[in-house]
Design an enzyme around this catalytic site. Structure first.
Site, PDB file in Angstrom:
ATOM      1  N   GLU A   1       0.824  -1.218   0.000  1.00 42.85           N
ATOM      2  CA  GLU A   1       0.000   0.000   0.000  1.00 42.85           C
ATOM      3  C   GLU A   1       0.857   1.267   0.000  1.00 42.85           C
ATOM      4  O   GLU A   1       0.601   2.215   0.730  1.00 42.85           O
ATOM      5  CB  GLU A   1      -0.966  -0.004   1.189  1.00 42.85           C
ATOM      6  CG  GLU A   1      -1.938  -1.171   1.141  1.00 42.85           C
ATOM      7  CD  GLU A   1      -2.977  -1.187   2.258  1.00 42.85           C
ATOM      8  OE1 GLU A   1      -2.714  -0.619   3.327  1.00 42.85           O
ATOM      9  OE2 GLU A   1      -4.045  -1.780   2.043  1.00 42.85           O
TER      10      GLU A   1
ATOM     11  N   GLU B   1     -12.643  -1.367  12.098  1.00 42.88           N
ATOM     12  CA  GLU B   1     -12.524  -0.679  10.807  1.00 42.88           C
ATOM     13  C   GLU B   1     -13.639  -1.058   9.828  1.00 42.88           C
ATOM     14  O   GLU B   1     -14.319  -0.201   9.293  1.00 42.88           O
ATOM     15  CB  GLU B   1     -11.152  -1.005  10.197  1.00 42.88           C
ATOM     16  CG  GLU B   1     -10.970  -0.425   8.817  1.00 42.88           C
ATOM     17  CD  GLU B   1      -9.655  -0.818   8.168  1.00 42.88           C
ATOM     18  OE1 GLU B   1      -8.852  -1.525   8.809  1.00 42.88           O
ATOM     19  OE2 GLU B   1      -9.427  -0.406   7.020  1.00 42.88           O
TER      20      GLU B   1
ATOM     21  N   ASP C   1      -8.591  -8.517   4.242  1.00 43.24           N
ATOM     22  CA  ASP C   1      -8.342  -7.354   5.109  1.00 43.24           C
ATOM     23  C   ASP C   1      -9.456  -7.166   6.134  1.00 43.24           C
ATOM     24  O   ASP C   1     -10.220  -6.206   6.016  1.00 43.24           O
ATOM     25  CB  ASP C   1      -8.223  -6.103   4.216  1.00 43.24           C
ATOM     26  CG  ASP C   1      -7.571  -4.939   4.934  1.00 43.24           C
ATOM     27  OD1 ASP C   1      -7.137  -5.117   6.079  1.00 43.24           O
ATOM     28  OD2 ASP C   1      -7.509  -3.858   4.337  1.00 43.24           O
TER      29      ASP C   1
HETATM   30  C1  GCV Z   1      -2.276   0.846   8.393  1.00 44.92           C
HETATM   31  C2  GCV Z   1      -6.012  -1.687   5.695  1.00 44.92           C
HETATM   32  C3  GCV Z   1      -6.329  -0.368   6.331  1.00 44.92           C
HETATM   33  C4  GCV Z   1      -5.140   0.556   6.340  1.00 44.92           C
HETATM   34  C5  GCV Z   1      -4.002  -0.155   7.054  1.00 44.92           C
HETATM   35  C6  GCV Z   1      -3.723  -1.452   6.317  1.00 44.92           C
HETATM   36  C7  GCV Z   1      -2.663  -2.272   6.999  1.00 44.92           C
HETATM   37  O1  GCV Z   1      -5.805  -1.529   4.326  1.00 44.92           O
HETATM   38  O2  GCV Z   1      -7.413   0.205   5.669  1.00 44.92           O
HETATM   39  O3  GCV Z   1      -5.498   1.737   7.004  1.00 44.92           O
HETATM   40  O4  GCV Z   1      -2.864   0.646   7.106  1.00 44.92           O
HETATM   41  O5  GCV Z   1      -4.892  -2.240   6.288  1.00 44.92           O
HETATM   42  O6  GCV Z   1      -3.042  -3.201   7.698  1.00 44.92           O
HETATM   43  O7  GCV Z   1      -1.502  -1.988   6.842  1.00 44.92           O
END
Ligand code: GCV
Length: 835
Positions: free
Chosen positions: A305, A412, A384
């Site tokens: 990411e 989340e 996720d």
């Molecule tokens: C810290 C998901 C979340 C991101 C997070 C990522 C991760 O994509 O939306 O905010 O980033 O997981 O676990 O690294």
């Protein structure tokens, strides 16, 4: 771990109703579950504590015992004394053996283990806590307090426990400026404006809370953007955080950016095999240990990411992990290297592309190549933290590598603490899932404990997301943090018993309260799954935005790879080996075989593994499309039940807590309807197949805003269309606006629901009038995501028992404020149930 009651004398059971533990005021550990109310029952033994040792953790243990006893019985115990006076004895196993040679302690207690039993020397009964080390003493003390608070001490009981796994950490995704990624409880308890906060009282309270359930590490900063944390100034500040947590045996750890040697170290490279880079990390680690001698280690998100990683130099995750591990080894630190590595620019037109495959594809070939102090940290599912996913196959794919499982306490994708979703039942399913590696029994809980493949390290890590608003923002969400700690300590505990334990300590020991709250908690995840994304479709939320409200197509036609591939004919992602992406083949053969075929894949994961027509019949006998309709109506009805169940607790629990949770559950009831209607109308339109129960697309009593007589309001298209009834709403661009309908139903008493959009950036006001007479007025003052009308902020207000007769004028007046245009979706008039 063993627990036995030697003989069945029913001891003193403290069942008195207690006042609420979630009191208002300063944010303390008491607020979460250490309050224990005031039982004022009879103590099991004289409240006279004999401390056998004086090491820091033993002192903490005695302090906690004093606080716990005070909370439970309303008076502090006496400290000190000799064996003749003692009611509770606290010490390490060695100290206990020396002071009570006749006592039959287990021959060996591991450092974190404890034994609690009774001594009966000279007719004088005492409860003895013996720890394998000072840390074990502390955990044993919290265990005794828990025992006293939940069921009371039964004479003759011995408790002999040691944690199932060594790594029991929480990760905080806190940023230097005090914001928290995916945090829903206010700002950071650690950082503010680029620095460590001056007042770290909350950090100490947090460490108490964590230690009380056996959590032994906190990784304090976000895995994204971590490089500023390694500057010398920051490290000096971090020492203060470590100092604040140390009295409870909670070690500090840090997320690190693998590009730090370049970003803050001034090197031209961060290549993990470059000698200058190695030297930089060794010096940095030494600098940290000079300030924080018990530093826990590093967590790493790399090549994921947008975070930099070893791939930039053609190196592997093992190269990067071992670089850090070698620097940490001499000091006893570990590396938690996250397996959350995937390409977020995947080609959605490629039927073989599959994000779910990434962790296994990347990490399985590296098995055996990681240093002994590296732990590969894998999210529980391959995508996720969705409402439901299968267990990650990587747990069975790494047999010569230490492993930890990563979970999310912060909700989340599961309602962001605005929805009641108790996650322990989901985690428990994952922990118990038998991957059948090597055709042997290999449940995930044994793999991560290091037992299945004989690994020295392993554990569980939860992204906690605590903040300054009552830790997790919402009182009942704290059950998730509690449950995480309890399961990491003992994954054999049941989610029900954990829920009941938490309720007894936090809300009340009244059996009816315990039964009601436990039932609500246990029903909450299935309900949420039902009204969001059932059958393994994932959450169906806005994945490119808030991750909160519905936005079904946001998963599709982009590189993020959370695809569910819904089209006019069918839905689901084909991950079989024979015709799909091959993901099912990453599991050991016995499990792979189950997921390979639609005939054997369990219904709840069908659409994760297979693309099927809407008319496909599930094992339940129902078609997929009918299941989508039914589960959403059932889920929304279950959510409404929570509010009714909670209402039965009025007068039995702390009134402030009662009102706070009641308001949250009323909100959830309305938002579950937003979810239900969005998903149902989307799939009705896409499939063209009607709901055999006639509900989808038919809303008795619903009066759309776009069909009203409008003054000032303008009709708008809502995006995504499914987030508004009929895809449209009205929005006010004037000083005030109104929508008016004339009522044509039978005379009687009705509930009137007003569905409006509560946008951030202003507090719009609404009034409902009947024939010009105001019946309700309210402010749209919630804090919800999205700055345009959306399922994120679609909110329901219900006005109960309004007398209506034919021809009555129903009028909603909206006054916009700032960026909130008082947007309105519909009103719905339904008969008020006689009470
Ligand atoms: C810290 C998901 C979340 C991101 C997070 C990522 C991760 O994509 O939306 O905010 O980033 O997981 O676990 O690294």
């Amino acid at each position: 771990m063993a627990r036995d009651t030697k003989y069945s004398l029913i001891g003193i059971v403290f069942a008195a109703v207690l006042a609420g533990g979630l009191a208002a005021g300063a944010q303390t550990a008491e607020q979460a579950w250490l309050g224990h109310g005031h039982f004022h029952g009879l103590p099991p033994v004289p409240m006279h504590v004999r401390a056998l040792g004086h090491e820091p953790l033993e002192k903490t243990a005695v302090n906690e015992l004093v606080k716990g006893i005070d909370n439970l019985y309303g008076s502090s115990p006496l400290i000190g004394g000799n064996s003749a006076e003692a009611g509770i004895v606290v010490g390490t196993a060695d100290q206990v053996r020396a002071a009570y040679p006749a006592l039959n302690l287990p021959s060996m207690l591991l450092p974190e283990a404890f034994w609690i039993g009774e001594s009966d020397s000279g007719g004088k009964r005492a409860v003895v806590i013996a720890g394998g080390s000072e840390r074990g003493v502390l955990y044993g003390t919290f265990a005794l307090i828990r025992e006293l608070a939940t069921s009371g001490w039964t004479p003759g009981t011995t408790i002999n426990e040691s944690p199932a796994m060594p790594i029991r950490w929480v990760d905080e995704w806190d940023n230097p400026d005090g914001s928290i990624e995916r945090g829903y409880a206010g700002r950071s308890i650690f950082f503010e404006s680029g620095n460590i906060r001056q007042d770290l009282a909350l950090v100490a309270e947090y460490a108490r809370l964590l230690a009380s359930v056996g959590i032994n590490g906190v990784n304090v900063n976000n895995v994204n953007g971590a490089s500023p944390f390694l500057t010398p100034d920051f490290i000096r500040g971090l020492k203060r955080i470590a100092d604040a947590m140390r009295p409870w045996g909670v070690r500090l750890a840090l997320s690190v950016d693998i590009a730090s040697p370049q970003k803050i170290g001034g090197l031209p490279t961060f290549d993990p095999l470059d000698p200058a880079v190695k030297a930089w990390w060794t010096a940095k680690v030494n600098e940290i240990y000079a300030q924080i001698p018990d530093f826990g280690g590093f967590t790493v998100k790399a090549d994921s990411e947008g975070q930099p990683g070893p791939a930039s130099y053609g190196r592997t995750p093992a190269d990067a992990a071992n670089l850090l591990a070698n620097a940490l080894e001499a000091q006893g630190g570990v590396v938690l290297y996250r397996a959350f590595v995937y390409n977020h620019h995947a080609d959605w037109r490629d039927p073989k592309a599959d994000r779910a495959r990434a962790a296994y594809d990347i990490f399985h070939p590296l098995d055996g190549k990681f240093a002994t102090n590296v732990i590969v940290q894998t999210k529980e599912g391959p995508i996720d933290f969705q409402a439901r996913e299968p267990v990650s196959p990587l747990f069975a794919g790494l047999r010569q590598t230490n492993q930890a499982m990563e979970l999310e306490v912060t909700q989340e994708y599961t309602g962001q603490q605005r929805h009641l979703v108790y996650l322990a039942p989901m985690w428990k399913q994952v922990l118990d899932f038998d991957l059948r590696a090597g055709e042997q029994s290999t449940p995930v809980k044994e793999i991560i404990a290091g037992k299945s493949f004989n690994r020295p390290l392993g554990g569980m890590v939860a992204v906690a997301g605590v903040g300054r608003e009552a830790w997790l923002g919402s009182p009942l969400a704290l059950a998730n943090l509690y449950a995480f700690g309890r399961l990491a300590w003992n994954p054999d505990l049941s989610p029900e018993e954990i829920a009941a334990e938490w309720t007894r300590q936090t809300i009340s020991n009244d059996p009816e309260v315990v039964a009601t709250v436990t039932k609500m908690l246990m029903q909450s995840w299935p309900a949420y799954e039902n009204y969001t994304g059932p059958l393994g479709m994932q959450t169906l939320t806005d994945i490119t935005g808030s991750h909160y409200g519905p936005n079904i197509e946001s998963s599709e036609n982009n590189g993020w790879g959370q695809w569910h591939r819904a089209d006019h004919e069918g839905v689901g992602m084909d991950r079989s080996v024979s015709t799909g992406t091959g993901y099912a083949g990453q599991y050991p053969p016995e499990v792979a075989k189950i997921y390979e075929s639609t005939a054997t894949t369990p219904d709840e994961l069908l659409l994760f593994f297979h693309h099927v027509p809407y008319t496909y019949r599930l094992h339940s006998g129902m078609t997929v499309i009918q299941h989508i309709y039914d589960s959403h109506y059932d889920g929304a009805a279950q959510a409404a039940e929570f509010a009714s169940e909670w209402a039965t607790l009025k007068g039995r629990i702390d009134p402030k807590l009662y009102e706070d949770v009641r308001d949250r559950l009323v909100y959830q009831t309305g938002h579950a309807i937003v979810w239900r209607d969005a998903v149902v109308q989307y799939f009705l339109k896409l499939s063209g197949i009607p709901d055999e129960k006639g509900r989808a697309g038919h809303y008795p009593g619903r009066l759309e805003a776009e069909d009203a007589r409008l003054t000032g309001y303008k009709i708008i298209d809502v995006t995504p269309w499914e987030d508004a009834s009929g895809g449209k709403a009205v929005s006010c661009g004037e000083a005030d606006c109104a929508a008016e309908w004339s009522w044509s139903g039978q005379p009687g008493r009705y509930n009137i629901a007003i569905q409006y959009f509560d946008l951030p950036g202003g507090v719009a006001h609404f009034t409902l009038k009947v024939n010009g007479r105001p019946v309700d007025a309210w402010a749209a003052d919630a804090t919800l995501p999205s700055n345009h009308p959306h399922g994120d902020n679609s909110t329901r207000r219900i006005i109960h028992a309004v007398e209506l007769k034919q021809g009555d004028m129903l009028r909603v007046e909206g006054i916009p404020d700032g960026a909130d245009p008082a947007a309105l979706d519909y009103i719905e008039v339904s008969p008020a149930r006689a009470t």
